[in-house]
Design a protein around this motif. Structure first.
Motif, mmCIF file in Angstrom:
data_model
loop_
_atom_site.group_PDB
_atom_site.id
_atom_site.type_symbol
_atom_site.label_atom_id
_atom_site.label_comp_id
_atom_site.label_asym_id
_atom_site.label_seq_id
_atom_site.Cartn_x
_atom_site.Cartn_y
_atom_site.Cartn_z
ATOM 1 N N ASN A 201 0.844 -1.193 0.000
ATOM 2 C CA ASN A 201 0.000 0.000 0.000
ATOM 3 C C ASN A 201 0.878 1.241 0.000
ATOM 4 O O ASN A 201 1.820 1.347 0.791
ATOM 5 C CB ASN A 201 -0.912 0.019 1.227
ATOM 6 C CG ASN A 201 -1.922 -1.111 1.193
ATOM 7 O OD1 ASN A 201 -2.523 -1.373 0.171
ATOM 8 N ND2 ASN A 201 -2.082 -1.794 2.305
ATOM 9 N N TRP A 202 0.581 2.183 -0.886
ATOM 10 C CA TRP A 202 1.327 3.429 -0.978
ATOM 11 C C TRP A 202 0.396 4.600 -0.698
ATOM 12 O O TRP A 202 -0.769 4.603 -1.094
ATOM 13 C CB TRP A 202 1.920 3.601 -2.365
ATOM 14 C CG TRP A 202 3.146 2.772 -2.622
ATOM 15 C CD1 TRP A 202 3.541 1.635 -2.003
ATOM 16 C CD2 TRP A 202 4.137 3.038 -3.599
ATOM 17 N NE1 TRP A 202 4.701 1.173 -2.520
ATOM 18 C CE2 TRP A 202 5.099 2.012 -3.522
ATOM 19 C CE3 TRP A 202 4.303 4.036 -4.550
ATOM 20 C CZ2 TRP A 202 6.214 1.958 -4.335
ATOM 21 C CZ3 TRP A 202 5.414 3.981 -5.367
ATOM 22 C CH2 TRP A 202 6.370 2.963 -5.257
ATOM 23 N N LEU A 203 0.941 5.603 -0.031
ATOM 24 C CA LEU A 203 0.198 6.823 0.273
ATOM 25 C C LEU A 203 0.931 8.020 -0.313
ATOM 26 O O LEU A 203 2.158 8.089 -0.256
ATOM 27 C CB LEU A 203 0.070 7.031 1.780
ATOM 28 C CG LEU A 203 -0.679 5.975 2.588
ATOM 29 C CD1 LEU A 203 -0.588 6.305 4.073
ATOM 30 C CD2 LEU A 203 -2.119 5.898 2.139
ATOM 31 N N CYS A 204 0.176 8.939 -0.853
ATOM 32 C CA CYS A 204 0.733 10.212 -1.288
ATOM 33 C C CYS A 204 0.267 11.233 -0.253
ATOM 34 O O CYS A 204 -0.943 11.430 -0.065
ATOM 35 C CB CYS A 204 0.219 10.583 -2.678
ATOM 36 S SG CYS A 204 0.844 12.162 -3.272
ATOM 37 N N VAL B 257 -3.528 12.747 3.714
ATOM 38 C CA VAL B 257 -3.494 11.819 2.583
ATOM 39 C C VAL B 257 -4.142 12.473 1.368
ATOM 40 O O VAL B 257 -5.290 12.916 1.429
ATOM 41 C CB VAL B 257 -4.221 10.495 2.935
ATOM 42 C CG1 VAL B 257 -4.280 9.575 1.726
ATOM 43 C CG2 VAL B 257 -3.539 9.810 4.109
ATOM 44 N N HIS C 182 -3.737 10.778 -1.806
ATOM 45 C CA HIS C 182 -4.135 9.635 -2.627
ATOM 46 C C HIS C 182 -3.610 8.350 -1.998
ATOM 47 O O HIS C 182 -2.518 8.297 -1.463
ATOM 48 C CB HIS C 182 -3.563 9.797 -4.040
ATOM 49 C CG HIS C 182 -3.930 8.700 -4.979
ATOM 50 N ND1 HIS C 182 -5.190 8.555 -5.491
ATOM 51 C CD2 HIS C 182 -3.203 7.672 -5.490
ATOM 52 C CE1 HIS C 182 -5.223 7.488 -6.283
ATOM 53 N NE2 HIS C 182 -4.025 6.937 -6.292
ATOM 54 N N ARG C 183 -4.411 7.274 -2.090
ATOM 55 C CA ARG C 183 -4.016 5.934 -1.652
ATOM 56 C C ARG C 183 -4.050 5.015 -2.875
ATOM 57 O O ARG C 183 -4.955 5.120 -3.686
ATOM 58 C CB ARG C 183 -5.009 5.357 -0.643
ATOM 59 C CG ARG C 183 -5.089 6.036 0.649
ATOM 60 C CD ARG C 183 -6.201 5.369 1.500
ATOM 61 N NE ARG C 183 -6.568 6.203 2.607
ATOM 62 C CZ ARG C 183 -6.041 6.096 3.827
ATOM 63 N NH1 ARG C 183 -5.173 5.158 4.080
ATOM 64 N NH2 ARG C 183 -6.397 6.916 4.791
ATOM 65 N N THR C 184 -3.067 4.122 -2.946
ATOM 66 C CA THR C 184 -3.076 3.129 -4.022
ATOM 67 C C THR C 184 -2.447 1.835 -3.512
ATOM 68 O O THR C 184 -1.626 1.858 -2.611
ATOM 69 C CB THR C 184 -2.337 3.634 -5.289
ATOM 70 O OG1 THR C 184 -2.586 2.755 -6.355
ATOM 71 C CG2 THR C 184 -0.859 3.764 -5.061
ATOM 72 N N THR C 185 -2.881 0.748 -4.082
ATOM 73 C CA THR C 185 -2.321 -0.560 -3.743
ATOM 74 C C THR C 185 -1.595 -1.090 -4.969
ATOM 75 O O THR C 185 -2.167 -1.169 -6.058
ATOM 76 C CB THR C 185 -3.437 -1.539 -3.320
ATOM 77 O OG1 THR C 185 -4.111 -0.996 -2.187
ATOM 78 C CG2 THR C 185 -2.857 -2.889 -2.962
#
Length: 133
Positions: A7-10, A22, A24-27
């Motif tokens: 999981n990555w967070l911007c 946060v 944006h969140r992306t997996t």
């Protein structure tokens, strides 16, 4: 090998507010595959017989290579002297096969002594750290 997930967070911040928020969140998901080649033979055996009045001819045997991986493979073959291959660079799609000729040509000494030479064919994959023998 296998599936990996991360999981990555911007994060962002506003001047004057030290707390990040946060944006944006992306997996990220990936499936790592080990390159697999199926060889037609595990061992190739060459025998050269020396006759006093005859020329010693080099031997050659075919070796088939089949990509049993779900992804395309780009690889190279190497073997030490007195062995050689007639092609060293390959690119195979899944399920695709290729045949290489493995050559053997030992220089015979004046004494014409019998000898055993054992070595491995080295397979190196492009874009992968795995090496096979």
């Amino acid at each position: 090998p296998g599936s990996k997930k991360e999981n990555w967070l911007c994060l962002g911040s506003v001047q004057g507010d030290p707390r990040p928020f946060v944006i944006h969140r992306t997996t990220l998901k990936a499936n790592f595959v080990v390159p697999l080649l199926e060889l037609s033979e595990k061992t190739l055996e060459f025998i050269q017989l020396c006759e006093p009045s005859q020329e010693i001819l080099p031997g050659k045997l075919p070796l088939s290579l089949r990509n049993v991986s779900p992804l395309p493979l780009v690889f190279s073959l190497r073997c030490p002297t007195p062995f050689s291959v007639d092609a060293s660079e390959f690119s195979l799609e899944p399920g695709e096969s290729a045949t290489v000729q493995v050559h053997f040509s030992a220089e015979v000494s004046e004494e014409k002594q019998s000898m055993k030479i054992r070595t491995n064919l080295l397979i190196t994959y492009r874009d992968h750290t795995q090496k096979d023998k």
